[in-house]
Structures are given as C-alpha cells and as structure tokens.
Scaffold this motif. Sequence first.
Motif, PDB file in Angstrom:
ATOM      1  N   VAL A 175       0.834  -1.208   0.000  1.00 47.26           N
ATOM      2  CA  VAL A 175       0.000   0.000   0.000  1.00 47.26           C
ATOM      3  C   VAL A 175       0.865   1.253   0.000  1.00 47.26           C
ATOM      4  O   VAL A 175       0.610   2.209  -0.743  1.00 47.26           O
ATOM      5  CB  VAL A 175      -0.947  -0.013   1.218  1.00 47.26           C
ATOM      6  N   ILE A 176       1.914   1.259   0.832  1.00 55.50           N
ATOM      7  CA  ILE A 176       2.823   2.407   0.869  1.00 55.50           C
ATOM      8  C   ILE A 176       3.496   2.599  -0.488  1.00 55.50           C
ATOM      9  O   ILE A 176       3.638   3.721  -0.982  1.00 55.50           O
ATOM     10  CB  ILE A 176       3.874   2.219   1.983  1.00 55.50           C
ATOM     11  N   CYS A 177       3.900   1.482  -1.094  1.00 54.72           N
ATOM     12  CA  CYS A 177       4.530   1.546  -2.409  1.00 54.72           C
ATOM     13  C   CYS A 177       3.572   2.141  -3.436  1.00 54.72           C
ATOM     14  O   CYS A 177       3.955   2.987  -4.247  1.00 54.72           O
ATOM     15  CB  CYS A 177       4.971   0.149  -2.835  1.00 54.72           C
ATOM     16  N   ALA A 178       2.303   1.715  -3.411  1.00 55.87           N
ATOM     17  CA  ALA A 178       1.317   2.218  -4.365  1.00 55.87           C
ATOM     18  C   ALA A 178       1.060   3.708  -4.164  1.00 55.87           C
ATOM     19  O   ALA A 178       1.012   4.487  -5.133  1.00 55.87           O
ATOM     20  CB  ALA A 178       0.013   1.435  -4.221  1.00 55.87           C
ATOM     21  N   THR A 237       3.045   5.939  -2.692  1.00 47.87           N
ATOM     22  CA  THR A 237       4.243   6.698  -3.045  1.00 47.87           C
ATOM     23  C   THR A 237       4.407   6.791  -4.558  1.00 47.87           C
ATOM     24  O   THR A 237       4.733   7.850  -5.102  1.00 47.87           O
ATOM     25  CB  THR A 237       5.490   6.027  -2.438  1.00 47.87           C
ATOM     26  N   PHE A 238       4.158   5.686  -5.247  1.00 50.47           N
ATOM     27  CA  PHE A 238       4.267   5.675  -6.704  1.00 50.47           C
ATOM     28  C   PHE A 238       3.268   6.642  -7.328  1.00 50.47           C
ATOM     29  O   PHE A 238       3.593   7.382  -8.263  1.00 50.47           O
ATOM     30  CB  PHE A 238       4.031   4.257  -7.223  1.00 50.47           C
ATOM     31  N   ASP A 246      15.131  14.409  -7.833  1.00 50.68           N
ATOM     32  CA  ASP A 246      15.448  13.073  -8.349  1.00 50.68           C
ATOM     33  C   ASP A 246      14.404  12.096  -7.814  1.00 50.68           C
ATOM     34  O   ASP A 246      14.574  11.454  -6.772  1.00 50.68           O
ATOM     35  CB  ASP A 246      16.849  12.674  -7.897  1.00 50.68           C
ATOM     36  N   GLN A 247      13.304  11.960  -8.529  1.00 52.91           N
ATOM     37  CA  GLN A 247      12.147  11.208  -8.044  1.00 52.91           C
ATOM     38  C   GLN A 247      12.431   9.744  -7.742  1.00 52.91           C
ATOM     39  O   GLN A 247      11.993   9.229  -6.701  1.00 52.91           O
ATOM     40  CB  GLN A 247      11.003  11.333  -9.039  1.00 52.91           C
ATOM     41  N   ILE A 301      14.079   5.721  -1.218  1.00 48.65           N
ATOM     42  CA  ILE A 301      14.379   5.948   0.201  1.00 48.65           C
ATOM     43  C   ILE A 301      13.101   5.905   1.029  1.00 48.65           C
ATOM     44  O   ILE A 301      13.097   5.413   2.164  1.00 48.65           O
ATOM     45  CB  ILE A 301      15.112   7.289   0.373  1.00 48.65           C
ATOM     46  N   THR A 302      12.006   6.420   0.480  1.00 47.61           N
ATOM     47  CA  THR A 302      10.719   6.354   1.186  1.00 47.61           C
ATOM     48  C   THR A 302      10.315   4.910   1.447  1.00 47.61           C
ATOM     49  O   THR A 302       9.881   4.548   2.552  1.00 47.61           O
ATOM     50  CB  THR A 302       9.625   7.058   0.369  1.00 47.61           C
TER      51      THR A 302
END
Length: 329
Positions: free
Chosen positions: A18-21, A23-24, A293-294, A300-301
């Motif tokens: 969920v965090i990955c989604a 953040t993306f 630098d996305q 890192i997030t």
Amino acid sequence: MIGFLLRRTAAMLVTLLVICALTFAVFYLLPNDPAAQFCGKDCSVERIVLVRQQLGLDDPLIVQFGRYVVGIFAGQTFGTGQYAVSCDFPCFGYSFQSAQPVWDLMMDRLPTSASLAVGAAVLWLGLGVSAGVLSALRRNSWIDRTVMVGTIGIAALPVYFTAMILLYVVVTLLGILPYPRYIAFTENPGGWIANLILPWITLALINAAIYARMTRSSVIETMAEPYVRTARAKGLRERRVVGRHGLRPALTPVATMLGMDLGGLLAGALITESLFSLPGVGKLFADSLNKADQPVIMGITLLASFFIVTSNLVVDLLYAWIDPRARLA
C-alpha cells in the motif's frame, strides 16, 4: 507462534504494498518528467516523446506500478536499443541524474546511517532508561525534579542548535575531536567512534529526554501493580523486585517507541547527517529533494517504510521476553 508470524508477515507485506502504491502515485502526479532526465538537457521535444514511449511512461498508471513492483524482484530495463539501461535485482528504480541504480546509491550510504542510528540508539536508550528509572524510584524528590526539569530543557533544544554548539565547543574551541566524517568500523574502530560521537550525542540528547519521561511514567505505573506488592511481601530484595518484576514490564512502551525510532533512523537522519556532512541515506534524500530526483526519493521512502514495519515486527516478537504477561496472552 507460527500463526502469529504468518499473520504479521502478511500484514507487513500488505502495508508495504500500500505504501509503495501511494508513493508511486504521488510521484507519478508530480510535474517533473523522468523522460527529460533520461534524455538530458539538450534533448528535443520529439526525442523526449520517443523516450517516454521507450520507458513506458505513456502506459496506464496501474501498468507502470505493476512493472515497478515486478522490477523490484526481477530487475528491469529502461529504454531500448543503444539507450537501454539495465537495473538488476533488486531494482528500486534508476537515477538518471546520477546514472546509477537507486539500490546501489542507497546501499553505498546505508552503513553510515546504520552506524549513526545504532550508536545513537544505544546512547539514548542507556541514558534515558537509567534516568527514568532513577526518577521513578525517587519520585517527588529533588532527584526526580532535577531529572524532569532537565529533560524538558533538553527536549526543547533544536537538533541544529545542539549540533552547532557541539561543533564549536568540542571541535573548534577545544580541538578535542576532529570534524565528523565517516570512517568504516572495519578500517579504524577508534576513528569510527571519534568521528561519530558528536552526531551520536546530538541525536541521543533529545531522544534520551523523551525516553526518560516515558520510562518514569511506565515504571511508576508498574510498581503500583498487585504482583509487585506480592513480590515485596514474599521478602524479595528491592533490587530484584525492581529489576525482574517492575522494570521489564515497564519497558514495553519503550521498546515500541524504540522500534519506530530506530527503524526511521536506519533510513537516514536527514537533519543530523546534513549538519555534519555525513554521507548517509538522509543526506542522499536531502540532495535528491534539491535535484528533484524522483526515483531516489521514492526508493528511500520505501526503504524507510520497510525498516519501520520490520522493526515493529521484531519488537512484537520481543514482547514475550520483555513482559511475561505477553506469553500468557
């Protein structure tokens, strides 16, 4: 225990997904164009459009997200033909500004951040818990009042103020220690400690004050429990009553906060690393923010999220050892 581990591991993976989604999605909506970074400053509009197609940036968001997640475990190739760039497992993206995979950039900086985080945690945990226990056992005495007033004053000091004072007094004025720079522990253990002691103190002071107040409250509450009175009634020594029956259960909230704090610091102490110019993950994050630098920011997030979630899982497993009541539960 096995069922508990499976449930917590599954919950951890879902949380990270969920965090990955999220953040993306956030970085997908930002105005900066990865195709322009890949192409370079002198790239024409037509070339940027072609690069976007080659990188798959014109695909739907869900397709790009799926490709990103698969790339973490299977690697990914950016671009085609002579412009193709390979990112091996584990691929957390590719920094076109640094011309390196994000994973490699983070792993180069992680030893510095880990050294800073672990050393500071040991320092603030020892000072904070000791001060909190002493204050709780001498409740309403001059020792208690001194410790509590001191913790309020220390907690109010900004990190950058503490760092500047330490640098001026210890390095510039007295010359006791060198200006901090990272030296690997395997190369020079003494130099490793000498160069990190000031950043450790800077991080540890404010956290030690918070942990002291938390430990004091927790110990006072635990020492009022019926099983502590029963232990005293059995004739046990006060040191055993405090250490075995009072302190261990009182450390449960301290362990919870330590897991979150240490997990976050493993991904970089942004302010401290920037102030002392330490090449850690936090400094990399700050530099990446300035450069927009996305891929690095996103990597890192996700790394920080992984450390925090994993640290909380480890803390939950330690509860049974810290507090015997958790084993009964």
